[in-house]
Design an enzyme around this catalytic site. Structure first.
Site, PDB file in Angstrom:
ATOM      1  N   SER A 116       0.828  -1.207   0.000  1.00  0.00           N
ATOM      2  CA  SER A 116       0.000   0.000   0.000  1.00  0.00           C
ATOM      3  C   SER A 116       0.861   1.255   0.000  1.00  0.00           C
ATOM      4  CB  SER A 116      -0.929   0.000   1.212  1.00  0.00           C
ATOM      5  OG  SER A 116      -1.805  -1.100   1.177  1.00  0.00           O
ATOM      6  N   TYR A 137     -13.705  -2.833  -3.610  1.00  0.00           N
ATOM      7  CA  TYR A 137     -14.839  -2.150  -4.256  1.00  0.00           C
ATOM      8  C   TYR A 137     -16.131  -2.881  -3.946  1.00  0.00           C
ATOM      9  CZ  TYR A 137     -17.494   0.794  -7.419  1.00  0.00           C
ATOM     10  OH  TYR A 137     -18.399   1.687  -7.919  1.00  0.00           O
ATOM     11  N   TYR A 186      -3.186 -10.579   3.068  1.00  0.00           N
ATOM     12  CA  TYR A 186      -3.063  -9.186   3.505  1.00  0.00           C
ATOM     13  C   TYR A 186      -4.453  -8.670   3.841  1.00  0.00           C
ATOM     14  CZ  TYR A 186      -1.557  -4.225   3.052  1.00  0.00           C
ATOM     15  OH  TYR A 186      -1.281  -2.899   3.261  1.00  0.00           O
ATOM     16  N   LYS A 242      -0.534 -10.487   6.914  1.00  0.00           N
ATOM     17  CA  LYS A 242      -0.325  -9.132   7.419  1.00  0.00           C
ATOM     18  C   LYS A 242      -1.676  -8.553   7.801  1.00  0.00           C
ATOM     19  CE  LYS A 242       1.169  -4.457   6.287  1.00  0.00           C
ATOM     20  NZ  LYS A 242       1.612  -3.494   5.249  1.00  0.00           N
ATOM     21  N   ILE A 285       5.025  -5.713   9.629  1.00  0.00           N
ATOM     22  CA  ILE A 285       5.327  -5.235   8.279  1.00  0.00           C
ATOM     23  C   ILE A 285       4.739  -3.834   8.249  1.00  0.00           C
ATOM     24  CG2 ILE A 285       5.052  -5.587   5.801  1.00  0.00           C
ATOM     25  CD1 ILE A 285       4.491  -8.532   6.348  1.00  0.00           C
TER      26      ILE A 285
END
Length: 298
Positions: free
Chosen positions: A44, A107, A134, A163, A208
């Site tokens: 990100s 979305y 993630y 994560k 992380i």
């Protein structure tokens, strides 16, 4: 206590939005010299969402060559186009990346059954690759639950870690108890720096998290403090990290302000980010300088 700190590396960019490969290379060297346990590319904070497929491939190729297996390299290959996701994942593996990491589709949220099927299809299509899940509900709009994760890990041994980017530790703690209770080698990382100590004390694997772009040496020292079971040193670092967490609050989204802090410290030459992200204005820069001074970094 064994703990790891992996850096989701920023992508250094020019004012025109192109990738500054020389700047990225300097960041990787800065992180490796600081002692981080791995680098996450195209996360990100690496602005994966703003790069074309060819830009991603160019950056993967460059990073694999530059990092040269001196530390673990995990590549974010998230895409809303499923075939692109698979193609980029295969490319990363062929180039020599150690693992990939994938967000759920965003979305439109999937049902729990749909999300489990989605990751199952990926794991089956990429049997030779190590896959990290993630979870970032603030960005995807829904949760990759510990229960779904456990069912996936039971079926697919190439799903090796997770994560969890959430402000608190409740969700991560349940994940540690449920999944690591059955699969101790499964890796569970927090996505915010200030959760590192709680994560490790709860039986997780560390972080992380983005501040390690700025202070990799400090984050490495934190892992060493836990290895020595030196809770006095661990607490001192926690308090410094808590000060630095204020950088995340300077503006929204936080990425340009992390980059601005790195530019102030001379780690990168440009704090530019992809459009439509804002640039830090003089007032923002002054706030960041104040935070760095409080933390003893200026």
């Amino acid at each position: 206590m064994k703990a790891r700190y992996i850096t989701p590396a920023v992508t250094v960019m020019g004012k025109d939005g192109t990738i500054d490969f020389e700047g990225c290379g300097k960041v990787y060297e800065h992180l490796i010299e600081g002692g981080v346990d791995g680098i996450l590319l195209l996360g990100s904070i690496g602005e994966f969402f703003a790069l074309t497929m060819e830009q991603k491939k160019d950056l993967i190729r460059f990073a694999v060559d530059k990092i040269a297996h001196r530390t673990q390299l995990i590549v974010g290959t998230t895409s809303m186009v499923f075939e692109e996701l698979l193609a980029l994942s295969r490319f990363a593996g062929e180039e020599g990346a150690d693992a990939i990491i994938l967000l759920p589709p965003y979305y439109f949220p999937l049902s729990p059954e749909g999300l489990e099927t989605y990751y199952a299809r990926i794991a089956e299509a990429l049997p030779e690759q190590s896959i990290y899940l993630y979870n970032f509900p603030d960005r995807t709009g829904y949760d990759l639950t510990p229960e779904i994760t456990l069912r996936l890990v039971r079926k697919y041994r190439n799903i090796v870690g997770y994560k969890d980017t959430q402000a608190g530790m409740d969700h991560t703690r349940e994940l540690i108890k449920l999944v690591k209770g059955e699969f101790p080698a499964f890796e569970v990382y927090s996505g915010f720096d200030d959760n590192f100590a709680h994560n490790v004390l709860a039986g997780g694997d560390g972080c992380i998290a983005g501040l390690s772009n700025l202070v990799p040496g400090l984050c490495h020292a934190w892992t060493e403090a836990f290895a020595r079971e030196d809770l006095v040193e661990a607490a001192a670092i926690q308090q410094k990290i808590d000060l630095l967490m204020e950088i995340y609050q300077v503006g929204t989204p936080f990425i340009p302000y992390i980059k601005e802090a790195m530019a102030i410290k001379g780690i990168i030459g440009s704090a530019a980010s992809s459009l439509p992200f804002p640039e830090a204005d003089p007032g923002d820069s002054e706030k960041i300088r104040g935070i760095l001074k409080k933390a003893g970094l200026l």
